[in-house]
Write a protein that holds these residues in place. Sequence first.
Motif, short mmCIF file in Angstrom:
data_model
loop_
_atom_site.label_atom_id
_atom_site.label_comp_id
_atom_site.label_asym_id
_atom_site.label_seq_id
_atom_site.Cartn_x
_atom_site.Cartn_y
_atom_site.Cartn_z
N THR A 133 91.85 28.45 40.31
CA THR A 133 93.18 28.57 39.71
C THR A 133 93.05 28.74 38.20
O THR A 133 92.06 28.34 37.60
CB THR A 133 94.04 27.33 40.01
N GLY A 134 94.08 29.35 37.60
CA GLY A 134 94.15 29.45 36.14
C GLY A 134 94.89 28.24 35.59
O GLY A 134 95.80 27.72 36.24
N VAL A 135 94.50 27.81 34.39
CA VAL A 135 95.10 26.59 33.83
C VAL A 135 95.73 26.80 32.46
O VAL A 135 96.90 26.49 32.26
CB VAL A 135 94.05 25.45 33.74
N VAL A 195 92.81 33.71 30.40
CA VAL A 195 93.22 32.42 30.95
C VAL A 195 91.98 31.63 31.38
O VAL A 195 91.11 32.16 32.08
CB VAL A 195 94.16 32.61 32.15
N ASN A 196 91.88 30.38 30.95
CA ASN A 196 90.76 29.53 31.35
C ASN A 196 90.97 29.06 32.79
O ASN A 196 92.09 28.66 33.17
CB ASN A 196 90.63 28.35 30.41
N ILE A 197 89.91 29.07 33.57
CA ILE A 197 90.02 28.90 35.01
C ILE A 197 89.12 27.79 35.56
O ILE A 197 88.07 27.48 34.99
CB ILE A 197 89.67 30.23 35.74
N LEU A 198 89.57 27.21 36.66
CA LEU A 198 88.74 26.31 37.44
C LEU A 198 87.91 27.19 38.38
O LEU A 198 88.47 28.04 39.07
CB LEU A 198 89.60 25.34 38.24
N VAL A 199 86.60 26.99 38.38
CA VAL A 199 85.69 27.87 39.12
C VAL A 199 84.87 27.07 40.12
O VAL A 199 84.41 25.95 39.83
CB VAL A 199 84.76 28.61 38.14
N ALA A 200 84.68 27.63 41.31
CA ALA A 200 83.88 26.99 42.35
C ALA A 200 83.08 28.05 43.09
O ALA A 200 82.95 29.19 42.63
CB ALA A 200 84.79 26.22 43.31
N ARG A 201 82.53 27.68 44.24
CA ARG A 201 81.80 28.62 45.09
C ARG A 201 82.67 29.03 46.27
O ARG A 201 83.62 28.31 46.62
CB ARG A 201 80.51 27.95 45.62
N PRO A 202 82.35 30.13 46.91
CA PRO A 202 83.13 30.53 48.09
C PRO A 202 83.14 29.47 49.18
O PRO A 202 84.13 29.33 49.91
CB PRO A 202 82.40 31.81 48.56
N ASP A 203 82.06 28.68 49.30
CA ASP A 203 81.97 27.70 50.38
C ASP A 203 82.79 26.44 50.14
O ASP A 203 83.03 25.68 51.08
CB ASP A 203 80.49 27.31 50.62
#
Length: 260
Positions: free
Chosen positions: A98-100, A217-225
């Motif tokens: 998501t964007g924050v 926009v600064n974003i929360l980033v994760a992996r596809p899994d």
Amino acid sequence: MNFKKTLVALAAVATFSSAASAETLSVAATPVPHAEILEFVKPQLAEQGVELDVKVFTDYIQPNIQVDQKRMDANFFQHQPYLDEFNDGRGTSLVTVTGVHVEPFGAYSSKIDSLDELKDGAVVAIPNDPTNGGRALLLLQKAGLITLKDESKITATPRDIADNPKDLDFKELEAATLPRILGQVDVALINTNYALEAGLNPSEDALVIEGSESPYVNILVARPDNKDSEAMQKLANALKSDAVKDFIMEKYEGAVVPAF
């Protein structure tokens, strides 16, 4: 049976059970404002059974590597153009959750009070990573100091400058070092998180700054899994809450702008 001891034992079991059931979510973040925002939502997440473990990093490389190698669950420090460039260059497949917020990018100087005072041949320091370096050049173009061959190229470098009337001397340096060398150059283009850490007030000290229309926009980033995991979605929702919006607006006074 000692009734008092029994109550104490039951309380201990309940506490242990609650702690055991809490899911830990580890997030890599740069100190300001990312880690501060994460610390703000910690109590809310704890109430939802998620223990947020925030690890602070001061560079733009390790947070992505840590998540990609599954040493961390997520990170919060970057914008989409940087993530795209990182994935392309490193062969990773990190994704946006998501964007924050937006941190308007600015130009700073300890030698001049206006870009109009910039002399011919002045030394201008910009970040050396493609997306933030291009972002700096786009801002200087918007200020009328240069013209790029492709006026919308977000990964532009000094080699992409078509017109440089003041013959500005560009120095490409690691983004984190720019506040520290501010006195050694005429102007430095600095990411807001590093500007805030250095005690600069973007809304007051920047000679020119991006507007609210910034696409970074600064974003929360994760992996596809793990991007759709229950804990990750709880964090995403917390970061987009009205409480966080109020926190950002009150604490950073325009230096950081909510993007939701």
